[in-house]
Design a protein around this motif. Structure first.
Motif, short mmCIF file in Angstrom:
data_model
loop_
_atom_site.label_atom_id
_atom_site.label_comp_id
_atom_site.label_asym_id
_atom_site.label_seq_id
_atom_site.Cartn_x
_atom_site.Cartn_y
_atom_site.Cartn_z
N ARG A 15 5.81 8.49 26.56
CA ARG A 15 5.99 8.90 28.04
C ARG A 15 7.55 9.09 28.23
NH1 ARG A 15 2.13 5.73 31.83
NH2 ARG A 15 0.24 6.77 31.18
N LEU A 16 8.40 8.20 27.57
CA LEU A 16 9.82 8.42 27.83
C LEU A 16 10.39 10.01 27.56
CD1 LEU A 16 12.36 7.39 28.93
CD2 LEU A 16 12.89 6.47 26.27
N ALA A 17 10.09 10.31 26.27
CA ALA A 17 10.56 11.47 25.79
C ALA A 17 9.95 12.56 26.66
CB ALA A 17 10.05 11.78 24.39
N LEU A 20 11.58 12.74 30.10
CA LEU A 20 13.06 13.02 30.10
C LEU A 20 13.01 14.67 29.75
CD1 LEU A 20 14.76 10.47 27.98
CD2 LEU A 20 15.19 10.70 30.25
N ARG A 21 12.11 15.12 29.01
CA ARG A 21 12.05 16.62 28.72
C ARG A 21 11.40 17.59 30.09
NH1 ARG A 21 8.52 16.16 25.07
NH2 ARG A 21 6.87 16.69 26.21
N PHE A 22 10.41 16.91 30.95
CA PHE A 22 10.27 17.51 31.87
C PHE A 22 11.32 17.71 32.86
CE2 PHE A 22 8.05 17.52 36.03
CZ PHE A 22 7.44 18.98 35.97
N THR A 23 11.89 16.41 33.22
CA THR A 23 12.85 16.26 34.08
C THR A 23 14.37 17.37 33.78
OG1 THR A 23 12.65 14.06 34.40
CG2 THR A 23 14.68 14.95 35.54
N THR A 24 14.41 17.40 32.47
CA THR A 24 15.72 18.43 32.05
C THR A 24 14.88 19.71 32.23
OG1 THR A 24 16.28 16.63 30.39
CG2 THR A 24 16.91 19.13 30.29
N GLU A 25 13.75 20.07 32.07
CA GLU A 25 13.27 21.56 32.10
C GLU A 25 13.48 21.81 33.79
OE1 GLU A 25 9.10 21.08 30.79
OE2 GLU A 25 9.90 21.35 28.90
N LEU A 26 13.10 20.90 34.63
CA LEU A 26 13.04 21.05 36.11
C LEU A 26 14.70 21.45 36.58
CD1 LEU A 26 10.93 18.49 37.64
CD2 LEU A 26 10.42 20.76 37.67
N VAL A 27 15.40 20.64 35.87
CA VAL A 27 16.88 21.10 36.02
C VAL A 27 17.25 22.32 35.87
CG1 VAL A 27 19.24 20.50 35.65
CG2 VAL A 27 17.49 18.53 36.11
N ALA A 28 16.90 22.70 34.56
CA ALA A 28 17.05 24.25 33.82
C ALA A 28 16.34 25.23 34.79
CB ALA A 28 16.44 24.35 32.45
N TRP A 29 15.16 25.02 35.33
CA TRP A 29 14.69 25.80 36.41
C TRP A 29 15.22 25.87 37.58
CZ3 TRP A 29 9.00 23.17 35.73
CH2 TRP A 29 8.76 23.58 34.44
N LEU A 84 17.40 22.65 27.14
CA LEU A 84 18.21 21.54 27.30
C LEU A 84 19.48 22.23 27.61
CD1 LEU A 84 17.37 19.09 24.36
CD2 LEU A 84 17.01 18.75 27.00
N VAL A 85 20.02 23.44 26.76
CA VAL A 85 21.43 24.12 26.85
C VAL A 85 21.37 24.82 28.21
CG1 VAL A 85 22.51 26.01 25.96
CG2 VAL A 85 21.49 24.33 24.45
N ALA A 86 20.12 25.25 28.67
CA ALA A 86 20.16 26.01 30.11
C ALA A 86 20.67 25.15 31.06
CB ALA A 86 18.86 26.56 30.38
N ALA A 87 19.79 23.92 31.10
CA ALA A 87 20.13 22.88 32.17
C ALA A 87 21.55 22.41 32.10
CB ALA A 87 19.27 21.44 32.17
N THR A 104 24.20 16.32 31.93
CA THR A 104 24.57 16.09 30.52
C THR A 104 24.15 15.01 30.01
OG1 THR A 104 26.55 17.61 31.14
CG2 THR A 104 26.40 16.27 28.96
N VAL A 105 24.04 13.88 30.60
CA VAL A 105 23.65 12.54 30.22
C VAL A 105 22.06 12.64 29.94
CG1 VAL A 105 23.37 10.05 30.65
CG2 VAL A 105 25.48 11.33 30.97
N LEU A 106 21.40 13.13 30.95
CA LEU A 106 20.14 13.43 30.83
C LEU A 106 19.46 14.25 29.67
CD1 LEU A 106 17.13 13.09 32.18
CD2 LEU A 106 17.80 15.45 33.58
N ALA A 107 20.34 15.47 29.51
CA ALA A 107 20.01 16.18 28.51
C ALA A 107 20.28 15.39 27.17
CB ALA A 107 20.79 17.47 28.33
N VAL A 108 21.22 14.79 26.80
CA VAL A 108 21.62 13.99 25.61
C VAL A 108 20.44 12.84 25.49
CG1 VAL A 108 23.03 12.36 24.62
CG2 VAL A 108 23.77 14.50 25.48
N ALA A 109 20.06 12.30 26.54
CA ALA A 109 18.77 11.32 26.34
C ALA A 109 17.67 11.98 25.82
CB ALA A 109 18.66 10.47 27.71
N ALA A 110 17.18 13.19 26.64
CA ALA A 110 16.05 13.86 26.17
C ALA A 110 16.32 14.48 24.85
CB ALA A 110 15.84 15.16 27.06
#
Length: 130
Positions: A15-17, A20-29, A84-87, A104-110
């Protein structure tokens, strides 16, 4: 043998991964079209279509329950890396430094949380059909 429509998820996706992945995707979008809008509204719109559309269309059997176009695990890993890179890059271009640091911290955690899933995806070789 299971068909792509009935294939159950077999990769370790906590659930954590996933969160984090979904939140980073939202940021990228959000951040990517924001960063591109000053250059071209067409590029901004196309970025959203690509960032949402590619992972929707292409997925690895065994990673998702429903697969439209099956691809090897390394393609799914590359698509997550793209998000991740796009975000990160887009947040540094479009937003204040404090927000870009948070992204950046969010992406590293993801990235760290994705490692067990990516090890499994790397073992899911070629695209499997029915």
């Amino acid at each position: 043998m299971a068909t792509p429509e009935t294939h159950q998820q077999s990769t370790p996706d906590s659930r954590l991964a996933s969160g984090l992945r979904f939140t980073t995707e939202l940021v990228a979008w959000i951040a990517t079209p924001w960063a591109l809008a000053g250059h071209s509204w067409l590029l901004a719109a196309l970025s959203v279509v690509l960032l949402i559309g590619l992972p929707t269309l292409f997925s690895t059997p065994g990673d998702k329950a429903h697969v439209m176009i099956p691809v090897p695990g390394y393609v799914t890993i590359a698509l997550v890396l793209l998000q991740l890179v796009a975000a990160v890059v887009s947040s540094w271009v479009a937003w204040p430094v404090w927000a870009a640091v948070v992204v950046t911290v969010l992406a590293v955690a993801a990235l760290a949380a994705e490692q067990p899933r990516w090890r499994q995806l790397a073992r899911l070789g070629g695209a499997r059909h029915g």
